[in-house]
Enzyme design. Structure first.
Site, PDB file in Angstrom:
ATOM      1  N   CYS A 271      -4.692   2.381  -3.754  1.00 47.65           N
ATOM      2  CA  CYS A 271      -3.467   2.909  -3.144  1.00 47.65           C
ATOM      3  C   CYS A 271      -2.297   1.953  -3.315  1.00 47.65           C
ATOM      4  O   CYS A 271      -1.474   1.776  -2.409  1.00 47.65           O
ATOM      5  CB  CYS A 271      -3.647   3.244  -1.664  1.00 47.65           C
ATOM      6  SG  CYS A 271      -4.839   4.539  -1.379  1.00 47.65           S
TER       7      CYS A 271
ATOM      8  N   LYS B   4     -10.468  -0.745  10.184  1.00 49.28           N
ATOM      9  CA  LYS B   4     -10.666  -1.943   9.352  1.00 49.28           C
ATOM     10  C   LYS B   4     -10.996  -3.145  10.218  1.00 49.28           C
ATOM     11  O   LYS B   4     -11.351  -4.206   9.739  1.00 49.28           O
ATOM     12  CB  LYS B   4      -9.406  -2.215   8.531  1.00 49.28           C
ATOM     13  CG  LYS B   4      -9.123  -1.132   7.505  1.00 49.28           C
ATOM     14  CD  LYS B   4      -7.799  -1.352   6.821  1.00 49.28           C
ATOM     15  CE  LYS B   4      -7.271  -0.086   6.201  1.00 49.28           C
ATOM     16  NZ  LYS B   4      -7.869   0.194   4.904  1.00 49.28           N
TER      17      LYS B   4
ATOM     18  N   GLN C   2      -4.547  -5.417   7.056  1.00 48.71           N
ATOM     19  CA  GLN C   2      -5.471  -6.484   6.683  1.00 48.71           C
ATOM     20  C   GLN C   2      -5.171  -7.745   7.484  1.00 48.71           C
ATOM     21  O   GLN C   2      -6.081  -8.516   7.791  1.00 48.71           O
ATOM     22  CB  GLN C   2      -5.354  -6.794   5.179  1.00 48.71           C
ATOM     23  CG  GLN C   2      -5.520  -5.597   4.263  1.00 48.71           C
ATOM     24  CD  GLN C   2      -6.926  -5.015   4.299  1.00 48.71           C
ATOM     25  OE1 GLN C   2      -7.894  -5.692   4.610  1.00 48.71           O
ATOM     26  NE2 GLN C   2      -7.042  -3.728   3.996  1.00 48.71           N
TER      27      GLN C   2
ATOM     28  N   HIS D  98       0.862  -1.178   0.000  1.00 48.82           N
ATOM     29  CA  HIS D  98       0.000   0.000   0.000  1.00 48.82           C
ATOM     30  C   HIS D  98       0.910   1.244   0.000  1.00 48.82           C
ATOM     31  O   HIS D  98       2.011   1.203   0.554  1.00 48.82           O
ATOM     32  CB  HIS D  98      -0.834  -0.036   1.289  1.00 48.82           C
ATOM     33  CG  HIS D  98      -1.914   0.990   1.396  1.00 48.82           C
ATOM     34  ND1 HIS D  98      -1.660   2.295   1.755  1.00 48.82           N
ATOM     35  CD2 HIS D  98      -3.253   0.896   1.225  1.00 48.82           C
ATOM     36  CE1 HIS D  98      -2.814   2.956   1.794  1.00 48.82           C
ATOM     37  NE2 HIS D  98      -3.795   2.142   1.481  1.00 48.82           N
TER      38      HIS D  98
ATOM     39  N   ASP E 212       3.090  -4.302   7.979  1.00 52.06           N
ATOM     40  CA  ASP E 212       1.865  -3.538   7.809  1.00 52.06           C
ATOM     41  C   ASP E 212       0.715  -4.534   7.984  1.00 52.06           C
ATOM     42  O   ASP E 212       0.411  -5.303   7.083  1.00 52.06           O
ATOM     43  CB  ASP E 212       1.848  -2.895   6.410  1.00 52.06           C
ATOM     44  CG  ASP E 212       0.489  -2.297   6.059  1.00 52.06           C
ATOM     45  OD1 ASP E 212      -0.436  -2.363   6.892  1.00 52.06           O
ATOM     46  OD2 ASP E 212       0.362  -1.762   4.942  1.00 52.06           O
TER      47      ASP E 212
HETATM   48  C1  PLP Z   1      -2.527  -2.907   3.607  1.00 45.35           C
HETATM   49  C2  PLP Z   1      -2.848  -1.499   4.029  1.00 45.35           C
HETATM   50  N1  PLP Z   1      -1.877  -0.722   4.510  1.00 45.35           N
HETATM   51  C3  PLP Z   1      -2.103   0.528   4.934  1.00 45.35           C
HETATM   52  C4  PLP Z   1      -3.359   1.096   4.861  1.00 45.35           C
HETATM   53  C5  PLP Z   1      -3.552   2.509   5.342  1.00 45.35           C
HETATM   54  O1  PLP Z   1      -4.394   2.542   6.436  1.00 45.35           O
HETATM   55  P1  PLP Z   1      -4.960   3.931   6.999  1.00 45.35           P
HETATM   56  O2  PLP Z   1      -5.443   4.693   5.814  1.00 45.35           O
HETATM   57  O3  PLP Z   1      -6.052   3.507   7.912  1.00 45.35           O
HETATM   58  O4  PLP Z   1      -3.853   4.610   7.715  1.00 45.35           O
HETATM   59  C6  PLP Z   1      -4.395   0.321   4.352  1.00 45.35           C
HETATM   60  C7  PLP Z   1      -5.754   0.868   4.233  1.00 45.35           C
HETATM   61  O5  PLP Z   1      -6.153   1.516   3.300  1.00 45.35           O
HETATM   62  C8  PLP Z   1      -4.144  -0.995   3.936  1.00 45.35           C
HETATM   63  O6  PLP Z   1      -5.117  -1.772   3.451  1.00 45.35           O
END
Ligand code: PLP
Lengths: 170, 418
Positions: free
Chosen positions: B376, B238, B215, B135, B212
């Protein structure tokens, strides 16, 4: 009308045959020979990307204009229709048409009103672009329809880069 | 908040997702006159009433700033906030509550690791290893820190099916690798990465591992000690919790050695113009008034999840994924993107001749919420040779009927768009 029918009508007026046709087989999807200006733009939120090239005469006539669009049916069809409608028009007419498209897509003006705004010489063009007015019912998709026009304006005004997101680094 | 939430269907012993659905008020709403079929939990999950109630209760009865006032409400808010930290500690099996840093989300947690840990250890020529499926929030913070330190990014490629092979991991991690930052589970493809092996390979060259877990924490039972990683980051929203709250778990000795990320109240021991000193972790990394009630909401979400049999939930999600994969390919022109062997319940797909955004618009009018776009993860889109995909993600409240509604809506979309 049932809500199911209304829902279908909204979708059918968004995805009219003209839009689907131009979305699948965009016209003038090329770069203009001996172009005098070009610009690219994107919508960073969805990744749609449009490049416009044009050849503008010393009398400010758009002798040729083309657009390479990568994205959804709405943005590709909008780019295609735009090139068809603007070829042979003046730069000033293009500016007026841009305003008309914005008004149609956001529902500020109905097609007849937009025609009155642009004047008799451009009404046929507005008739064709009215196919885009289905996005009125889909606020999230208005930018898809207007992106090619933002890029066109950057192209003819020589500002080179357009984006649907202000403050973004396209 | 009593009783067990292990809602197993009494007759056939199956996980009773419909009963869970009733715990989420928004799922009873109509969208465009249609029952909502929410298939975008990977972007943000809906909230059970237990979470909404816990937050309302906190605001109505026990709200004040934390760690400051010597009065009843502040003490109460402080103890609730710290109890939330303990709930998170247990949930990920961290050794100490001080290893749990509250942030405003995973993005902030990852930026914290890059800016604090990354900046203090990276030297010119060092390498930070990522995978191609990250991401943007696990890419850009590392780019920024590499630019500032002269370190370099190296990228583990993703196979065509969306898996990340041990060979490619092995050949990317090297003696100059200082940090390996990878997703636990891909938000686009659902791929579950071999994080245990990644940890082993990274530690063998003395590199630290940042996971990270946005998920991962949703779809897997996470035990940070068993994983053996050094940092684990995730967002509350999430995980059926509120937005505005995230978690960074890090080993205590790492947090002890790391410089602060932001300066402000809460994170100091003493402040003098000549020199200030820092509080102990986690306060050192929680500058300013923290997301107090969101932390309480996250704890309520974890409590809610803890009353569910996790193994049964994972099995339920696997069942939905398998069913969705089987059914989606029955729609002419639909191609699955992401078919790795080990997968969580996230499925991307494309339909010939229909752009994902057009598809999402048409599906929406059938009450079906799916994600369309680059999710993203633009480098992953480039690697896969697509500009965008549609993505359906399945959560504890989804059912096979939701998959059927999606498939019926896709047939209808073909009629309208093709
Ligand atoms: C794998 C992953 N990493 C990072 C993020 C970023 O999370 P957040 O926007 O809640 O900071 C997301 C969510 O969009 C994600 O799915």
């Amino acid at each position: 009308m049932t809500s199911a029918a209304a829902e279908s009508n909204d979708l059918l007026s968004l995805y009219q045959d003209v839009i689907l046709d131009h979305g699948k087989r965009p016209r003038n999807a090329r770069t203009v020979d001996a172009a005098t200006c070009s610009a690219s733009g994107n919508n960073p939120l969805c990744g749609d990307r449009v490049t416009v090239t044009a050849r503008i005469s010393s009398e400010n006539q758009i002798e040729d204009v083309a657009a390479l669009a990568k994205g959804c049916a709405i943005s590709v069809a909008s780019a295609s229709l735009m090139t068809e409608v603007l070829k042979g028009q003046s730069v000033d007419a293009a500016r007026r048409m841009f305003k008309a498209v914005q008004d149609l897509c956001t529902g500020q003006r109905q097609p007849d009103e937009a025609k009155a705004d642009v004047g008799p010489a451009l009404t046929a063009g507005v008739d064709r672009l009215a196919a885009l007015s289905g996005v009125q019912q889909f606020p999230a998709r208005v930018k898809c329809a207007t992106l090619p026009w933002h890029v066109l304006i950057s192209c003819i005004e020589g500002t080179d880069r357009a984006t649907t997101e202000t403050g973004s680094n396209a | 908040m009593t009783g067990t939430a292990v809602k197993l269907d009494a007759i056939n012993g199956r996980f009773d997702a419909l009963a869970f659905k009733r715990d989420f008020p928004i799922l009873a709403k109509l969208v465009h006159g249609k029952p909502l079929t929410y298939l975008d939990s990977a972007a943000s999950a809906q909230k059970p009433k237990a979470v909404i109630d816990a937050m309302t209760f906190a605001y109505e009865n026990e709200y004040a700033n934390v760690h400051r006032g010597a009065y009843y409400l502040s003490e109460k808010a402080t103890s609730n906030y710290e109890a939330a930290r303990e709930t998170v500690r247990k949930f990920v099996n961290a050794a100490h509550a001080e290893e749990i840093v509250f942030t405003k989300g995973a993005t902030e947690a990852l930026n914290l690791v890059a800016a604090s840990y990354g900046r203090s250890v990276l030297q010119p020529g060092d390498e930070v290893v990522l995978t191609e499926l990250e991401h943007h929030s696990n890419i850009v913070p590392w780019q920024l820190i590499c630019e500032a330190t002269g370190a370099e990014l190296r990228v583990i490629p993703v196979s065509a099916d969306g898996s990340v092979s041990l060979d490619s991991i092995q050949s990317t991690i090297g003696v100059r690798t200082k940090i390996v930052a990878v997703a636990h589970v891909s938000n686009v493809l659902g791929t579950i990465l071999p994080v245990e092996q990644i940890v082993e390979l990274a530690h063998a060259v003395g590199a630290k591992v940042v996971i990270d877990g946005c998920q991962g924490v949703v779809h897997e039972a996470v035990d940070v000690q068993a994983l053996g990683c050094d940092f684990y980051a995730f967002s509350g929203h999430k995980l059926y919790g509120p937005n505005g709250i995230g978690v960074l778990w890090a080993r205590r000795e790492l947090l002890d050695a790391m410089p602060p990320y932001q300066g402000g109240g809460e994170m100091i021991a003493t402040v003098k113009f000549a020199k200030s000193t820092w509080a102990e972790p986690p306060a050192k990394f929680e500058a300013g008034t923290p997301p107090i009630v969101p932390a309480i909401g996250l704890a309520a979400a974890i409590d809610y999840l803890s009353r569910i049999d996790r193994a049964a939930l994972i099995e339920h999600e696997r069942d939905l994924l398998g069913y969705a994969m089987d059914r989606l390919v029955t729609v002419p022109g639909v191609k699955l993107i992401g078919t790795a062997q080990r997968k969580a319940s996230v499925q991307s797909f494309v339909m010939d001749g229909a752009h994902p955004h057009d598809l999402a618009t048409v599906l929406d009018r059938s009450g079906v919420a799916v994600r369309a776009g680059h999710h993203c993860a633009q480098p992953l889109m480039t690697a896969l040779g697509v500009t965008a995909t549609s993505r359906a993600s399945f959560a504890l409240y989804n059912t096979r009927e939701d998959v059927d509604v999606l498939v019926a809506a896709l047939h209808k979309a073909r009629e309208i768009l093709l």
